[in-house]
Design a protein around this motif. Structure first.
Motif, PDB file in Angstrom:
ATOM      1  N   GLY A  59       0.726  -1.142  -0.125  1.00 47.71           N
ATOM      2  CA  GLY A  59      -0.067  -0.110  -0.034  1.00 47.71           C
ATOM      3  C   GLY A  59       0.753   1.012   0.038  1.00 47.71           C
ATOM      4  N   ASP A  60       1.903   1.078   0.123  1.00 44.46           N
ATOM      5  CA  ASP A  60       3.113   2.363   0.109  1.00 44.46           C
ATOM      6  C   ASP A  60       3.726   2.576  -1.312  1.00 44.46           C
ATOM      7  N   GLN A  61       3.681   3.924  -1.575  1.00 45.57           N
ATOM      8  CA  GLN A  61       4.329   4.256  -2.761  1.00 45.57           C
ATOM      9  C   GLN A  61       5.866   3.792  -2.872  1.00 45.57           C
ATOM     10  N   THR A  62       6.351   3.278  -3.807  1.00 43.52           N
ATOM     11  CA  THR A  62       8.066   2.966  -3.858  1.00 43.52           C
ATOM     12  C   THR A  62       8.597   3.674  -4.945  1.00 43.52           C
ATOM     13  N   TRP A  63       9.872   4.108  -4.768  1.00 42.79           N
ATOM     14  CA  TRP A  63      10.722   4.389  -5.624  1.00 42.79           C
ATOM     15  C   TRP A  63      12.050   3.363  -5.931  1.00 42.79           C
ATOM     16  N   THR A  64      12.553   3.016  -6.951  1.00 41.35           N
ATOM     17  CA  THR A  64      13.639   2.226  -6.989  1.00 41.35           C
ATOM     18  C   THR A  64      14.672   2.825  -8.066  1.00 41.35           C
ATOM     19  N   TRP A  65      15.883   2.927  -7.728  1.00 47.78           N
ATOM     20  CA  TRP A  65      16.979   3.153  -8.621  1.00 47.78           C
ATOM     21  C   TRP A  65      17.810   2.077  -8.785  1.00 47.78           C
ATOM     22  N   VAL A  66      18.064   1.583 -10.204  1.00 39.65           N
ATOM     23  CA  VAL A  66      18.758   0.398 -10.299  1.00 39.65           C
ATOM     24  C   VAL A  66      19.854   0.849 -11.366  1.00 39.65           C
ATOM     25  N   TYR A  67      21.202   0.371 -11.198  1.00 34.41           N
ATOM     26  CA  TYR A  67      22.392   0.200 -12.011  1.00 34.41           C
ATOM     27  C   TYR A  67      22.809  -0.902 -12.205  1.00 34.41           C
ATOM     28  N   ILE A  68      23.116  -1.512 -13.393  1.00 30.75           N
ATOM     29  CA  ILE A  68      23.618  -2.656 -13.699  1.00 30.75           C
ATOM     30  C   ILE A  68      24.635  -2.523 -14.812  1.00 30.75           C
ATOM     31  N   ARG A  69      25.883  -3.069 -14.469  1.00 33.82           N
ATOM     32  CA  ARG A  69      26.957  -2.898 -15.430  1.00 33.82           C
ATOM     33  C   ARG A  69      27.467  -4.436 -15.755  1.00 33.82           C
ATOM     34  N   ALA A  70      27.695  -4.864 -17.058  1.00 29.40           N
ATOM     35  CA  ALA A  70      28.030  -6.222 -17.393  1.00 29.40           C
ATOM     36  C   ALA A  70      29.438  -6.266 -18.238  1.00 29.40           C
ATOM     37  N   GLY A  71      30.209  -7.049 -18.095  1.00 31.03           N
ATOM     38  CA  GLY A  71      31.276  -7.178 -18.992  1.00 31.03           C
ATOM     39  C   GLY A  71      31.320  -8.497 -19.876  1.00 31.03           C
ATOM     40  N   ALA A  72      32.138  -8.582 -20.575  1.00 34.39           N
ATOM     41  CA  ALA A  72      31.996  -9.770 -21.619  1.00 34.39           C
ATOM     42  C   ALA A  72      32.108 -11.179 -20.916  1.00 34.39           C
ATOM     43  N   VAL A  73      32.856 -11.304 -19.630  1.00 34.28           N
ATOM     44  CA  VAL A  73      32.996 -12.174 -19.083  1.00 34.28           C
ATOM     45  C   VAL A  73      32.572 -12.039 -17.481  1.00 34.28           C
ATOM     46  N   GLY A  74      32.103 -12.754 -16.774  1.00 31.91           N
ATOM     47  CA  GLY A  74      31.682 -12.854 -15.548  1.00 31.91           C
ATOM     48  C   GLY A  74      30.315 -12.472 -15.209  1.00 31.91           C
ATOM     49  N   GLN A  75      30.098 -12.479 -13.734  1.00 34.67           N
ATOM     50  CA  GLN A  75      28.707 -11.969 -13.701  1.00 34.67           C
ATOM     51  C   GLN A  75      28.354 -10.348 -13.696  1.00 34.67           C
ATOM     52  N   PRO A  76      27.228 -10.032 -13.880  1.00 31.65           N
ATOM     53  CA  PRO A  76      26.890  -8.547 -13.981  1.00 31.65           C
ATOM     54  C   PRO A  76      26.946  -8.055 -12.540  1.00 31.65           C
ATOM     55  N   HIS A  77      27.571  -6.855 -12.236  1.00 34.32           N
ATOM     56  CA  HIS A  77      27.391  -6.245 -10.920  1.00 34.32           C
ATOM     57  C   HIS A  77      26.384  -4.988 -11.092  1.00 34.32           C
ATOM     58  N   SER A  78      25.773  -5.042  -9.972  1.00 34.04           N
ATOM     59  CA  SER A  78      24.836  -3.987  -9.874  1.00 34.04           C
ATOM     60  C   SER A  78      24.629  -3.428  -8.459  1.00 34.04           C
ATOM     61  N   LYS A  79      23.884  -2.218  -8.292  1.00 38.04           N
ATOM     62  CA  LYS A  79      23.308  -1.596  -7.103  1.00 38.04           C
ATOM     63  C   LYS A  79      21.966  -1.179  -7.101  1.00 38.04           C
ATOM     64  N   GLN A  80      21.215  -1.292  -6.268  1.00 38.47           N
ATOM     65  CA  GLN A  80      20.043  -0.808  -6.104  1.00 38.47           C
ATOM     66  C   GLN A  80      19.583  -0.299  -4.883  1.00 38.47           C
ATOM     67  N   LEU A  81      18.789   1.096  -5.102  1.00 40.12           N
ATOM     68  CA  LEU A  81      18.335   1.691  -3.778  1.00 40.12           C
ATOM     69  C   LEU A  81      16.578   1.624  -4.002  1.00 40.12           C
ATOM     70  N   HIS A  82      16.073   1.044  -3.090  1.00 37.56           N
ATOM     71  CA  HIS A  82      14.881   0.792  -2.982  1.00 37.56           C
ATOM     72  C   HIS A  82      13.887   1.559  -1.674  1.00 37.56           C
ATOM     73  N   VAL A  83      13.197   2.674  -2.079  1.00 36.14           N
ATOM     74  CA  VAL A  83      12.636   3.627  -1.010  1.00 36.14           C
ATOM     75  C   VAL A  83      11.027   3.267  -0.776  1.00 36.14           C
ATOM     76  N   ARG A  84      10.555   3.231   0.288  1.00 36.83           N
ATOM     77  CA  ARG A  84       9.065   3.432   0.575  1.00 36.83           C
ATOM     78  C   ARG A  84       8.833   4.758   1.190  1.00 36.83           C
ATOM     79  N   PHE A  85       7.408   4.981   0.837  1.00 35.65           N
ATOM     80  CA  PHE A  85       7.212   6.535   1.220  1.00 35.65           C
ATOM     81  C   PHE A  85       5.907   6.510   2.046  1.00 35.65           C
ATOM     82  N   ASP A  86       5.635   7.209   2.857  1.00 39.36           N
ATOM     83  CA  ASP A  86       4.242   7.248   3.613  1.00 39.36           C
ATOM     84  C   ASP A  86       3.544   8.274   2.694  1.00 39.36           C
TER      85      ASP A  86
END
Length: 109
Positions: A59-86
């Motif tokens: 029931g709360d509004q949420t905002w999410t910031w996502v950043y993903i970077r991936a190279g040719a080899v290996g797993q992708p790297h990411s960061k995520q900020l998730h915010v809930r508002f009143d």
């Protein structure tokens, strides 16, 4: 058909270059950047820019910031900020996760 071929060629080029990113890089939040019950939507827009996703959680509004970077080899790297508002547009809770090597190394020292 022409669009499909263009998309395929773009995918091949990105794979060959070895680096792909999704989302927009945003600052890593610190404890003084977000305070539950105090920080507003406007302040978050100033600090992090527009969110990548918006939604509703329990029931709360949420905002999410996502950043993903991936190279040719290996797993992708990411960061995520998730915010809930009143209902006043003030931060109710938030979470931040990252597997970016530079952040993991810094936090585990």
């Amino acid at each position: 058909m022409k669009r499909s071929l263009s998309l395929t060629l773009l995918t091949v080029v990105l794979l060959l270059t070895g680096c792909v990113s999704v989302g927009r890089e945003f600052p890593t939040p610190t404890q003084d950047m977000i305070t539950n019950g105090v920080t507003t939507k406007g302040e978050l827009l100033q600090r992090f820019g527009s969110p990548t996703q918006v939604g509703i959680e329990n029931g709360d509004q949420t905002w999410t910031w996502v950043y993903i970077r991936a190279g040719a080899v290996g797993q992708p790297h990411s960061k995520q900020l998730h915010v809930r508002f009143d209902d006043r547009g003030v931060v109710k809770s938030y979470s931040y996760t990252s597997n970016l090597p530079e952040e993991v190394q810094q936090k585990t020292r």
